[in-house]
Enzyme design. Structure first.
Site, PDB file in Angstrom:
ATOM      1  N   ASP A 287       0.577  -1.550   0.105  1.00 13.97           N
ATOM      2  CA  ASP A 287      -0.485  -0.298  -0.057  1.00 13.97           C
ATOM      3  C   ASP A 287       1.172   1.215  -0.215  1.00 13.97           C
ATOM      4  O   ASP A 287       1.783   1.114  -0.193  1.00 13.97           O
ATOM      5  CB  ASP A 287      -0.958  -0.262   1.236  1.00 13.97           C
ATOM      6  CG  ASP A 287      -2.432   0.730   0.755  1.00 13.97           C
ATOM      7  OD1 ASP A 287      -2.002   1.639  -0.156  1.00 13.97           O
ATOM      8  OD2 ASP A 287      -3.033   0.942   1.984  1.00 13.97           O
TER       9      ASP A 287
HETATM   10  C1  NOJ Z   1      -3.780   4.316   0.278  1.00  8.23           C
HETATM   11  C2  NOJ Z   1      -5.186   3.373   0.918  1.00  8.23           C
HETATM   12  O1  NOJ Z   1      -4.995   2.852   1.554  1.00  8.23           O
HETATM   13  C3  NOJ Z   1      -5.166   1.976  -0.335  1.00  8.23           C
HETATM   14  O2  NOJ Z   1      -6.636   1.950  -0.862  1.00  8.23           O
HETATM   15  C4  NOJ Z   1      -4.909   2.507  -2.311  1.00  8.23           C
HETATM   16  O3  NOJ Z   1      -5.667   1.789  -3.245  1.00  8.23           O
HETATM   17  C5  NOJ Z   1      -3.798   3.358  -2.242  1.00  8.23           C
HETATM   18  N1  NOJ Z   1      -3.730   4.742  -1.356  1.00  8.23           N
HETATM   19  C6  NOJ Z   1      -3.421   3.944  -3.979  1.00  8.23           C
HETATM   20  O4  NOJ Z   1      -4.334   5.488  -3.841  1.00  8.23           O
END
Ligand code: NOJ
Length: 755
Positions: A281
């Protein structure tokens, strides 16, 4: 590469219509040509900014890095022209010309935004959910996207956690079915086809169980609970063929998911046979430093060895892996394996055949925000609404009435799309005021705001990071209230649109108090006191605590955040053009003290009374009953359904037998309507303590007024199985009880024996 991974690749390549053999050879040949820097470059995912940054870092010098072969994919870039610029740099200006993956968070629709996932799940309509995902894929691919950071399949049993909005709710069975439907919708049968994109199952794993519902917090859970309650939707998505997986921010058994070898290799690859690639993530690799696992070089090496293939934004891999290789802390094989998996995803997406395949400039106008898509979004929204209460049949409202439309969300375009809709266009959203006028042009509708979403300026500031969602009026709360009550008094009926602004749920939007803000509670009390019939249209990204409002003589229609067609869909249901059929997929507690709360709780050795009374030395509270305010699976209709004559086709079965339950469902009310018939199962005796009852099947049926139907739900041998103390998936002989009914309090029951 293990055997299962090889099979996965071969099958996927076969289905993409390419010669598997040839592709494997080509990937290996490419790997031979790559320097170690170029291999590490493929593991690097960047965002040049412009999308939604969900951390403090945004990538720099992206163009130079692409040219240097230091980037495997981008996100936050969209539109055929823009993506072409990036793709051309990669293909024409980097030494090996490897195309980029182009990712995006298409969480509930691309430009045609449909209800937040928690709302969509409330439809219990798998066919429609798959169609919704197909529509999202069609629009996103028309805009150059080939990789979607969805579905989010985290089981969530704590409505304080704002990200409960992004998933399907609390139940592993329903969550698994929805996960499969979404993967099928995004990926179709051929990932290289024009309208399909790679799915990314997230957040692996257990993110929905963060302690105290505080985002990014720790998770600690027994393996038995993990396997039985939290892991099934991830596994279902992977079994359905999801091509990629995203790690979660939390730790699992004390090791952050992003560097957790048990999770990413032992479970995901070895036990489940996942053959795609794993991405972190947003900076979750670097965050392992704060978790206390060492410096950037140490955590990057740990994550690679654990099974992480791609690093989102943090550049830990890019900046440290070569050094770690030189120092013998990682092997070239580990880097090559990760790189191979990323290259395979590009191959199955067809990007090596044609890196510009998603970049037809004619497609956006043809495929995005079409009439057909907006109609589907409207339909999806109507199916997501849950009628929580309908005192005196206040709803539906006749189209010729004098209506007082009141509330801070009644004329609020900016709060219709819901959280995580960065690709949607707020200006296109239909407000409730507009929707009512569209659907009932002859109604006399007057609007008053009545209250601010909250009067708390500091809270509003925190919610408004992506733009104004809570607008604190220059008028005093008293004068707004007075205006609203005066309007109510001169009207036939009041529709009050109240609840949460969109950014009161979603990422980094946990709340410790999940009631309707006090400013709006005052408004609701005053409207009810006016003596006029009041229908509350309740918007939120989570279950709320509404014991006071639930006790009032009102109608309550829960509409989540409905998406671009919000107002039209709400009007369709308010005026009875569609009879609501949604059912809750997460339990609504009486107060925050009951959390975590979910329908499949264990009975304990000292079961508390279920009738709200108190018994000393039983498992209950002094100040609140054990039961929730509104149970899982609950949702009313304008009509009334009667359940009768439940029967099973067998009394005793063996471990490989199926068993079917049939029930008669009758529409005994005044409207045609759809009903979600639910089957719950109790395993009466087993080697580890069972949940009281668990959802194991459902069917959505349409019944005309006066009509009866026989509904049959079949349990497969696997539906009786669970993970035992040794984590083996088994069923154990003994008595089972089947409950069938309209929600998790289903009363009709029958018993059978498993031999
Ligand atoms: C953080 C989030 O937790 C995740 O769900 C998302 O896909 C990413 N950022 C990318 O934007």
């Amino acid at each position: 590469m293990n055997h299962k991974e090889l099979v996965f690749i071969i099958l996927t390549l076969f289905f993409s219509g390419l010669s598997a053999q040839q592709r494997i050879v080509e990937i290996e040949e490419l790997l031979q040509k790559m320097t170690i820097e170029e291999k590490i470059g493929q593991l690097n995912l960047l965002t040049p900014g412009g999308g939604v940054a969900t951390g403090s870092v945004v990538s720099e010098n992206v163009e130079a890095k692409i040219k240097a072969g230091k980037v495997g994919g981008l996100f936050g870039v969209a539109g055929p022209d823009k993506v072409r610029v990036a793709q051309e740099i990669a293909v024409k200006q980097s030494r090996l010309g490897i195309p980029l993956l182009i990712g995006s968070d298409v969480i509930h629709g691309y430009k045609t935004t449909y209800p937040i996932p928690l709302g969509l799940a409330s439809s219990w309509d798998l066919e429609l959910i798959e169609k919704a995902a197909q529509m999202a894929a069609k629009e996103a691919t028309a805009d150059g996207i080939n990789w979607n950071f969805s579905p989010m399949v985290d089981i969530a049993r704590d409505p304080r956690w704002g990200r409960i909005a992004e998933g399907a709710g609390e139940d592993p069975y329903l969550g698994s079915k929805i996960a499969e439907a979404m993967v099928r919708g995004y990926q179709g049968g051929d990932l290289a086809a024009e309208h399909t994109m790679l799915a990314c199952v997230k957040h692996f794993a257990l993110y929905g169980a963060v302690e105290a519902g505080r985002d990014y917090n720790s998770v600690d859970m027994s393996k038995v609970k993990m396997y039985n309650q939290y892991l099934p939707p991830y596994k279902a998505a992977i079994d359905a063929g999801a091509a990629t997986v995203m790690t979660s921010f939390n730790d699992v058994d004390g090791v952050p998911a992003t560097g957790n070898k048990w999770l990413l290799t032992e479970l995901l690859r070895n036990q489940w046979g996942f053959g795609g690639f794993v991405v972190s993530d947003y900076t979750s690799l670097n965050e392992m430093i704060s978790h206390g696992l060492g410096d950037l070089q140490a955590v990057s090496a740990l994550a690679l060895k654990a099974g992480l293939d791609m690093d989102m934004v943090g550049e830990g891999f890019l900046t440290t892996l070569k050094k770690s290789l030189e120092e013998g802390k990682v092997t070239e094989e580990e880097i090559t394996n990760a790189c191979r998996r990323v290259l395979e995803a590009k191959y199955i997406s067809g990007l090596f055949d044609d890196p510009y395949r998603y970049l037809d400039t004619k497609r956006p106008a043809r495929d995005i925000l079409t009439k057909e898509h907006r109609n589907l979004a409207r339909k999806l929204a109507t199916r997501s609404f849950v009628l929580l209460k309908n005192e005196n049949g206040i709803l539906p409202i006749q189209k010729n009435k004098k209506i007082a439309l009141i509330g801070p969300l009644a004329d609020s375009r900016e709060n219709m799309l819901g959280t995580w809709a960065p690709t949607g266009d707020l200006s296109l959203a239909v407000t409730v005021l507009e929707g009512l006028k569209n659907v009932a042009p002859n109604a006399r509708i007057e609007y008053a705001k009545g209250a601010n979403i909250t009067d708390d300026e500091e809270f509003a500031k925190r919610v408004n990071v992506f733009g104004t969602r809570i607008d604190i009026d220059s008028r005093s709360p008293e004068s707004m209230l007075e205006e609203a009550v005066d309007l109510a008094k001169t009207s036939d009926v009041v529709i009050a649109v109240v609840g949460e602004a969109t950014e009161m749920s979603g990422e980094s939007s946990s709340r410790s108090d999940i009631s309707i803000p006090e400013s709006q509670k005052k408004l609701i009390r005053a409207l009810v006191a006016s003596g006029k019939p009041v229908a509350l249209v309740l918007m939120s990204g989570r279950p709320l605590t509404i014991p006071e409002e639930f006790d009032m003589p009102v109608a309550i229609l829960q509409v989540w955040h409905p998406g671009v067609e919000a107002g039209n869909a709400i009007a369709d249901v308010i005026f009875g053009d569609y009879n609501p059929s949604g059912k809750l997929t997460a339990t609504w507690p009486r107060n925050v003290g009951q959390i975590p709360i979910y329908h499949s709780i264990k009975t304990t050795g000292r079961p508390g009374p279920l009738d709200g009374t108190f018994e000393k030395f039983k498992s209950n509270y002094l100040d609140v009953p054990n039961t929730p305010l509104i149970p899982f699976g609950y949702g009313l209709s304008y009509t009334e359904f009667k359940y009768s004559n439940l029967r099973l086709d067998k009394e005793t079965i063996g471990p490989n037998d199926s068993i079917s339950a049939t029930v008669t469902v009758s529409n005994i009310g005044k409207f045609d309507g759809e009903e979600v018939v639910q089957l719950y199962l109790s395993d009466m005796v087993r080697s580890i303590t069972p949940p009281g009852r668990q959802l194991k099947g459902f069917a959505k049926v349409m019944l005309k007024k006066g009509e009866s139907k026989e509904v049959t739900i079949t349990l497969s041998p696997d539906d009786l199985k669970f993970y035992n103390g040794q984590l083996e998936f088994v069923s154990e002989p003994g008595e089972f009880k089947v409950f069938v009914g309209p929600n998790s309090d289903a009363q009709l029951s029958k018993t059978f024996m498993l031999k």
